[in-house]
Design an enzyme around this catalytic site. Sequence first.
Site, PDB file in Angstrom:
ATOM      1  N   ASP A 227       0.810  -1.211   0.000  1.00  0.00           N
ATOM      2  CA  ASP A 227       0.000   0.000   0.000  1.00  0.00           C
ATOM      3  C   ASP A 227       0.844   1.261   0.000  1.00  0.00           C
ATOM      4  OD1 ASP A 227      -2.473  -1.096  -0.005  1.00  0.00           O
ATOM      5  OD2 ASP A 227      -2.765  -1.018   2.163  1.00  0.00           O
TER       6      ASP A 227
ATOM      7  N   LYS B 280      -2.804   4.365  -3.985  1.00  0.00           N
ATOM      8  CA  LYS B 280      -3.029   5.500  -4.889  1.00  0.00           C
ATOM      9  C   LYS B 280      -1.702   5.976  -5.449  1.00  0.00           C
ATOM     10  CE  LYS B 280      -6.936   7.427  -2.612  1.00  0.00           C
ATOM     11  NZ  LYS B 280      -7.283   8.159  -1.495  1.00  0.00           N
TER      12      LYS B 280
ATOM     13  N   MET C  65      -7.127   9.533   9.803  1.00  0.00           N
ATOM     14  CA  MET C  65      -7.764  10.064   8.577  1.00  0.00           C
ATOM     15  C   MET C  65      -8.641  11.267   8.877  1.00  0.00           C
ATOM     16  SD  MET C  65      -8.825   6.447   6.797  1.00  0.00           S
ATOM     17  CE  MET C  65      -9.253   5.548   8.263  1.00  0.00           C
TER      18      MET C  65
HETATM   19  N1  SAH Z   1      -3.795   0.512   9.468  1.00  0.00           N
HETATM   20  C1  SAH Z   1      -3.184   1.811   9.681  1.00  0.00           C
HETATM   21  C2  SAH Z   1      -4.183   2.935   9.541  1.00  0.00           C
HETATM   22  C3  SAH Z   1      -4.726   3.098   8.143  1.00  0.00           C
HETATM   23  S1  SAH Z   1      -5.805   4.450   8.000  1.00  0.00           S
HETATM   24  C4  SAH Z   1      -2.528   1.830  11.077  1.00  0.00           C
HETATM   25  O1  SAH Z   1      -2.768   0.926  11.873  1.00  0.00           O
HETATM   26  O2  SAH Z   1      -1.758   2.745  11.351  1.00  0.00           O
HETATM   27  C5  SAH Z   1      -4.720   5.695   7.422  1.00  0.00           C
HETATM   28  C6  SAH Z   1      -4.486   6.737   8.506  1.00  0.00           C
HETATM   29  O3  SAH Z   1      -3.527   6.251   9.443  1.00  0.00           O
HETATM   30  C7  SAH Z   1      -3.904   8.049   8.017  1.00  0.00           C
HETATM   31  O4  SAH Z   1      -4.905   8.893   7.490  1.00  0.00           O
HETATM   32  C8  SAH Z   1      -3.324   8.599   9.299  1.00  0.00           C
HETATM   33  O5  SAH Z   1      -4.330   9.124  10.131  1.00  0.00           O
HETATM   34  C9  SAH Z   1      -2.797   7.325   9.958  1.00  0.00           C
HETATM   35  N2  SAH Z   1      -1.375   7.104   9.646  1.00  0.00           N
HETATM   36  C10 SAH Z   1      -0.828   6.053   9.034  1.00  0.00           C
HETATM   37  N3  SAH Z   1       0.514   6.161   8.967  1.00  0.00           N
HETATM   38  C11 SAH Z   1       0.817   7.324   9.584  1.00  0.00           C
HETATM   39  C12 SAH Z   1       2.044   7.999   9.871  1.00  0.00           C
HETATM   40  N4  SAH Z   1       3.233   7.503   9.501  1.00  0.00           N
HETATM   41  N5  SAH Z   1       1.975   9.182  10.532  1.00  0.00           N
HETATM   42  C13 SAH Z   1       0.791   9.684  10.933  1.00  0.00           C
HETATM   43  N6  SAH Z   1      -0.387   9.092  10.693  1.00  0.00           N
HETATM   44  C14 SAH Z   1      -0.388   7.928  10.021  1.00  0.00           C
END
Ligand code: SAH
Length: 260
Positions: free
Chosen positions: A46, A68, A183
Amino acid sequence: MENLSIDLPEFEPGTVWIVGAGPGDPGLLSILAWHGIQQADVIVYDALVGDGIIELAGENAEMEYAGKRGGKPSAKQHDITERLVGLAQENNRVLRLKGGDPFVFGRGAEECFGLVEAEIPFRIVPGITAGVGGLAYAGIPMTTRGTNTAVTFITGHTAGGTVPDDINWRALSDGSPALIFFMGTAHLSRIAEQLQEAGRPADEPVAVVAKATTPDQKVLVSTLANCTADLAASDLEPPALIVVGDIVNFREQLKWLPDE
Ligand code: SAH
């Protein structure tokens, strides 16, 4: 790593491992995730998976991007699941690499349903969710004895792109002193307004933690009243978490990442 004296499971051909890559820093991968990445024939990854992690793949692994790119819509969830099934049926070791933890706002379950239906054996390898790893790298403790006995993870975004309308703002406001939105930055003004309407004080601390655990990590500290304007005036870019609560105040003392 060669002298690692633990038994790790075989990655059998024809199976799928759904693996959490953590929030970005390759050092936050689990040993099991790393083991799977080295052995996989195909890695379907992803957008949120860090570049340093992609580079760990074995020389012969085929890399397939499922996120994306260049403004094109991401591959449909249904298509990704079908692809995983197809690759496994061709007897590949298929590793599905997802940002953070696959079961935290990551549609990991939806992919597993497809595998169950097609009778493809699979394994889930949990990852450090951004909600945990991001706070740690920002020096914000998720709980302290003095501030909160509960913490809540909330999605600020539905599949349709709006703030979910089934969020019970009053219950969140009353019940959880620490709130962590995934998000959510596109809807920060609505989130901050709803929380204040539900009783959270205008001067309650808010942190926006962007690109957490990567070399580009940035953290903005503000308040519920000011965070929308402060974020708009900043150069922070997604992905980002929004953290609401007194736990944010500890960052002043606990910020440890030297060059952020
Ligand atoms: N499965 C992922 C979340 C996916 S939803 C997890 O457990 O982290 C995607 C959201 O995750 C983004 O919009 C943001 O809010 C958060 N996110 C993922 N990676 C991030 C990062 N390196 N820094 C800050 N927020 C992050």
